[in-house]
Design a protein around this motif. Sequence first.
Motif, PDB file in Angstrom:
ATOM      1  N   TRP A  67       0.846  -1.255   0.006  1.00 52.09           N
ATOM      2  CA  TRP A  67      -0.273  -0.199   0.098  1.00 52.09           C
ATOM      3  C   TRP A  67       0.772   1.187   0.395  1.00 52.09           C
ATOM      4  N   PRO A  70       1.091   7.755   1.971  1.00 47.00           N
ATOM      5  CA  PRO A  70       0.139   7.913   2.932  1.00 47.00           C
ATOM      6  C   PRO A  70      -0.793   7.055   3.408  1.00 47.00           C
ATOM      7  N   HIS A  71      -1.698   5.929   2.691  1.00 48.74           N
ATOM      8  CA  HIS A  71      -2.549   5.324   3.178  1.00 48.74           C
ATOM      9  C   HIS A  71      -2.066   3.851   3.937  1.00 48.74           C
ATOM     10  N   GLY A  72      -0.902   3.060   3.612  1.00 45.77           N
ATOM     11  CA  GLY A  72      -0.199   2.674   4.060  1.00 45.77           C
ATOM     12  C   GLY A  72       1.307   3.321   4.731  1.00 45.77           C
ATOM     13  N   ILE A  73       1.895   1.788   5.459  1.00 45.02           N
ATOM     14  CA  ILE A  73       2.889   2.171   6.746  1.00 45.02           C
ATOM     15  C   ILE A  73       3.770   2.006   5.247  1.00 45.02           C
TER      16      ILE A  73
END
Lengths: 497, 118, 93, 332
Positions: A67, A70-73
């Motif tokens: 991902w 900004p949505h995943g790490i």
Amino acid sequence: MSAWAQHLPALQVGVPLLTTPIIVLLRPHGLAWAAATLTSCFTFFIAVMLTLAVLDGQQVQYSMGGWPAPHGIALSVDAFSAILLLIVTGASTVALLAARQIVNAEIEASRQPLFYTAWLLALAGFVGILVSADAFNIFVFMEISSLASYVLIAGGSDRRALPAVFKYLVMGTIGATFYLIGIGLIYLMTGTLNLADMEVRIREVSDQKPILVAAGFITIGLALKAAVFPLHLWLPNAYTYAPVPVTVFLAACSTKVSLYLLLRFDFFLFQPNLLNHNIQFSYFIMPLAILAILAASSLAMIERNLKRLLAYSSIAQVGYILLGASLVSLIGLTASVIHMFNHALAKAALFLCVACLATRCVNLRIDSLRGVAKQMPWTMAAFLLAGLSLIGVPGTAGFISKWYLITAALDEGLLGVGLIVVVAAGSLMAVYYLWRVIEVAYFDKTNEGTKIVGEAPLGILVVCWLVVLSNYYFGLAPWLSTTLSSAAAQILLGQVP
Amino acid sequence: MDWLGVYYYWAFAALLMIGFYAVIAKSNLIKKLIGLSMFQSAVFLLYITMGKIDDGTAPIYHEGVSQQIFSNPLPQVLILTAIVVGISTVALGLGIIVRIQEEYGSIEEHEILGIDER
Amino acid sequence: MYYVVVIATFATMGLALVRALLGPSVYDRVLAVNMFGTKTVLVLIVIAFLYGRPDFLDLAMAYALINFVGVLAVLVFFRTRAQREPTETKGKD
Amino acid sequence: MTVFFGVFLLTLLLIVAIAMVRTDNLFVAVMLGGIFSLLMATIFFLLDAPDVALTEAAVGAGVSTVLYLAALALTAEREKIHTVHQIKALVVVTTTALLVIFATFDNVQFGDPTAPVHVHVGPWYLENTQRYMDIPNVVTAILGSFRGYDTLGELFVVFTAGIGVLFLLGARPKKDTEAAETLIPQQSETSEGLRNYLIPRLTGRLLVPIILLFGLYVQFHGEYSPGGGFQAGAIIATGIILYALLEGEAAALRVVPQWMLMALMAGGALLYGMVGIVGMLLGGQFLDYSVLADNPVVGQQVGILLIELGVGMTVSGVLLSIFHAFAARDKY
């Protein structure tokens, strides 16, 4: 191989983290040590690979779970994290190599797999903080490393380790919670947790009070974990009563990792965006740094226990690191980062000497070390040489960082002269407190009735000398440390190298 | 939710104070630990409050739910993790306290300090 | 209608809380805590209906089950304490 | 009306908190802690966070009450001295609070859908969860996949705590031998639990299977309703703790022996890690589940199911191990 190269950041954390469940189950107990050491070596190897990639100028990025940021790490490694990765994984490996005999003596065989599991968890936690680019993820790994460190310190055979570790637990948790409050406030104003994204979005709201308060909470929380001077109370006892290998490991890296975060947040995130942040930061940090150097060194001068003496010295060194940073200049930050590296080398060497002593001496009070140099010449020689590096004698690693620090101070005019006086005073005090140990060990007569003890076991001694010599290697050929440090300083000040 | 939000926020501040006070001022180690977990709970409240949207509902799709305003799920996820971290800290802290009781026969901080000085 | 129920339950919660705070004996407190737990379950159910999310009744069930375990743990603690007291006064010091 | 609910519950919460700090009876403080948790959970529920509410209830009112009581049984019930360094504490605390309150004097919007916190990353999850993994519970989706790495970390925090408690309490206390002799007859009694008490035993035995079943429901229904691995692990552990309370330590250890707990602890963590590594081997990133099946959406669902299972295993294993470690301490 190249397929694996892109996974390096994930492997850096994943390898130590995922071997832990296996180590718990290892039954013949020597195996746990061997497995932990191997894993640690392998982690060090990955850190070296990552450093090479960074030196090569690559952008090391990784999206967990596929991902995007900004949505995943996201994980990311730059010069600043690379130099700390080297410190952390190196310290862990060295300390584990020296740990076996001491741990065998201090901890029952049935508990050893648990001990080594906690060790690797601490390592994974530190490494996880360093490679992470996500503010909340940093908190999670901070907690892994803290909880594991508590466990390691509680492994000390002296019962005083327990109150010490409880104090550390309370103060560490307060620090982490402060950090969490700060992140919460920033998240409230920006809606993101990714550091790079945060940096962009914070610009629009940088003049608002929550951000200012968040900066305060994060700085104080991390300062607590980094044992910045008036918040250092947990450190001396925790280091003193922990098993010696644990002290080697933690002294070389635990406060450094918190300092890394402190600098990363204050410079990367707040400095370019908050009005007058540099002045506030200097006004807040510089007095603390000076106080740390002077007060902690004085405490070390009157301390009777060798381990606690070195622990106070560590607090003083945190002062030097922050002093460089508080100048908010490129060369000051370089000095700061390079001192993290060099101090880790010197302190690891000194505590390894303590480890050598601990295998033979009943207690580590300075007056019980009378004449020990005759019986353990190699150990004390190593201590002397490592001490020179801590003081900052030319030719040693310590000299390089003091040199940078003084150069940075010279740019500051009159204030700089004052700072140079402080640095010089701190170094003189270091000469004094280390001399006390040397004097007792070399020139005093052996206590009556002390039985003759031999030199420390070869295994530990070799490791110890290896680290001592690396102090001189990085003093004479400081290419690696200076390159990485100045790149790190440029990143922190937002100048793309 | 205007002033209510602020009330929630101030409750967070008050809770933070109460817990923090217990951590510093109490000598009993278990009490310190209770204060510490209260201190952490306050932060949970902060995060969950900021995730709430007026007239929103829980971020779980359901057949009967016609509303399309969902509260922000991200703070909830963070706090789930933080709660777990909190209980882990408490468990470890209790383990240390039990060991302290066994070694010192007391869990009062000032008594323990006194025992060691002797 | 739901509102009336919620307010009534809140009133009971308040009363139970007063008992839990004032004591005087520990048994009062145990009972008050137990009652408080039950009221929480009720509040939860009513709120779930009020907000039109009856699918959250699971939650209320979890509270009820957990509350029971909590009270039982308290009882066991008492029993252990009561058995221990004599040996403890002798054994220690 | 919601306003009234919120204000009322928060006020109760603060009263309970003050009472917890003020009382000198630790036992009372722990019981009030149960109330505190339930109140907190209800507030979370009001704030649209049922997942968090469930966790807080399971952890605060269930597990942590049991752990505190187990620790209290081994230490002291009363606090001896109320306060030390009161002035220092007040100064530090007031400063912190003022700092926190200072932050509110500037344009902080709670509940406003246009606030920055609600327009950036958060809505993306709400919009895209259906598309990528097609599960109704967005919280589970983020927890399991979008921020699955955090959850891996969380799992290892729990694991560390388990390791830590086992390590700490694995140490033999020094005055071991003497104490053990005097306490041996009593130990057999305490390990009997509440076996001789009819009503708790009957209701309890009835509830154990229900709790376990409910735990499994929370575990596997977590994608559709509040719940998931962590809550399920805590509930299942609570169920077995209930069994231990009723039938005694030894009986519970016969049902779920120590080696099985160890295997659960390590196995869950390994399962999670393996899912991550398999994702990597199949050509994705670490913890990428969409490569686990031909259809990426199915892959995500399989991945979330597996990692939630891992979390549930480890959490229940760790919590039970911790409970047993405390309870076994009675023998000394």
